[in-house]
Design an enzyme around this catalytic site. Sequence first.
Site, PDB file in Angstrom:
ATOM      1  N   SER A  88      36.213  39.167  49.994  1.00 51.70           N
ATOM      2  CA  SER A  88      35.324  39.005  51.148  1.00 51.70           C
ATOM      3  C   SER A  88      35.723  39.918  52.300  1.00 51.70           C
ATOM      4  CB  SER A  88      35.354  37.563  51.646  1.00 51.70           C
ATOM      5  OG  SER A  88      35.134  36.676  50.585  1.00 51.70           O
TER       6      SER A  88
HETATM    7  N1  SAH Z   1      38.352  34.194  47.786  1.00 51.76           N
HETATM    8  C1  SAH Z   1      38.321  35.455  47.081  1.00 51.76           C
HETATM    9  C2  SAH Z   1      36.925  36.044  46.938  1.00 51.76           C
HETATM   10  C3  SAH Z   1      36.102  35.251  46.097  1.00 51.76           C
HETATM   11  S1  SAH Z   1      34.749  36.020  45.249  1.00 51.76           S
HETATM   12  C4  SAH Z   1      39.238  36.485  47.709  1.00 51.76           C
HETATM   13  O1  SAH Z   1      39.818  36.223  48.751  1.00 51.76           O
HETATM   14  O2  SAH Z   1      39.381  37.549  47.116  1.00 51.76           O
HETATM   15  C5  SAH Z   1      34.267  34.516  44.422  1.00 51.76           C
HETATM   16  C6  SAH Z   1      35.190  34.099  43.312  1.00 51.76           C
HETATM   17  O3  SAH Z   1      34.738  32.841  42.835  1.00 51.76           O
HETATM   18  C7  SAH Z   1      35.148  35.044  42.118  1.00 51.76           C
HETATM   19  O4  SAH Z   1      36.438  35.443  41.801  1.00 51.76           O
HETATM   20  C8  SAH Z   1      34.540  34.194  41.025  1.00 51.76           C
HETATM   21  O5  SAH Z   1      35.030  34.499  39.728  1.00 51.76           O
HETATM   22  C9  SAH Z   1      34.943  32.799  41.457  1.00 51.76           C
HETATM   23  N2  SAH Z   1      34.123  31.729  40.874  1.00 51.76           N
HETATM   24  C10 SAH Z   1      32.785  31.690  40.679  1.00 51.76           C
HETATM   25  N3  SAH Z   1      32.420  30.524  40.112  1.00 51.76           N
HETATM   26  C11 SAH Z   1      33.561  29.807  39.953  1.00 51.76           C
HETATM   27  C12 SAH Z   1      33.855  28.522  39.399  1.00 51.76           C
HETATM   28  N4  SAH Z   1      32.909  27.729  38.891  1.00 51.76           N
HETATM   29  N5  SAH Z   1      35.138  28.113  39.394  1.00 51.76           N
HETATM   30  C13 SAH Z   1      36.141  28.896  39.883  1.00 51.76           C
HETATM   31  N6  SAH Z   1      35.929  30.116  40.405  1.00 51.76           N
HETATM   32  C14 SAH Z   1      34.649  30.573  40.435  1.00 51.76           C
END
Ligand code: SAH
Length: 233
Positions: free
Chosen positions: A64
Site C-alpha cells: 500500500s
Molecule cells: N498489508 C500489505 C498489503 C496488502 S495487499 C503490505 O503492507 O504489504 C493485500 C494482501 O491481502 C495480498 O497480499 C493478498 O494476497 C492478501 N489477501 C487477499 N485475500 C486474502 C485472504 N482471504 N486471506 C489472507 N490474505 C488475503
Amino acid sequence: MVQSSPNLHGRAQLVMDLRGKGIANRRVLEALEKVPREDFVDAPFAVEAYTDRAIPIACGQTISQPYIVAYMSDALDVGPRMRVLEIGTGSGYQAAVLAHLAGWVYSVERHRPLLDAARKRLEKLKLHNVVTRHGDGFLGWKEQAPFDRILLTAAVEEIPKALIEQLKPGGLLIAPVARPDPQNLAAESIYQYLTKIIRSEQGFIEESLIKVLFVPMVAGLPQETRHGKERLP
Ligand code: SAH
C-alpha cells in the site's frame, strides 16, 4: 549496524511528506520512520520506496501507499499493549509498522510465497512481536482471538462475520469496504471506503472514513505455481 544515510534520509523525507498531507500522530510517524520500506519491495522498485505510492509485489498484489498505511495505523488507534490482527500480510510492511505500535501483531496471508518473503524481512528487522500464518483471512485467527484491533488490507463487500466475532468488546476494526458508487449506479462502478467499526457494549458503530483502492480479499487458498502465480481454475 548503522543504517546507510540515503535510506534514513528517504524515510525522514517521507515522514515530512506525510505530515504535510495531514498525518499528525507522532507515534505513527515515528513507526514509519523506523521501517525501511525499500526492504519490502523488489530491488527494481527500491528507488521508489520513499515516494508516496503503492508498488507492485509478487502474486499480483501491491504494497500500500505509505499515506494509507499511516492513515490506517492512525485510525486504528493502537496502544502499546494491544493485540492486533492484520488480514493480508503482503510484503509485511504494514505489519512492521504495527509492530512498533502494538504489543503483538498477528498477520494472515493466503499466498505462501508472499508470506515466506515477509517472514524473512520481519526476522531480519528483529520484529519478534509479529506472528504470521498461512491461511484464509475470512476465518480470522480463532486460536489467538480475541483482538483489540483488526485491520483488513484487502477489500471486502461486507465485514466477515468471523472477524467481527474475534474483536474484543470495546475493540475497533478497519476495513476497505466496496460499495456501488451512488452517483454512478448505471455504470456499476464500485467505490471502496475505509470503514471503521467499533464494538461497543450497545452493539456496533460504523463510520465511513476515506475513499481507497485495495486489491480484493479472496476466499480460500490459492494453488500456487512455482512462480508464485495463482493457477487459473
Ligand atoms: N498489508 C500489505 C498489503 C496488502 S495487499 C503490505 O503492507 O504489504 C493485500 C494482501 O491481502 C495480498 O497480499 C493478498 O494476497 C492478501 N489477501 C487477499 N485475500 C486474502 C485472504 N482471504 N486471506 C489472507 N490474505 C488475503
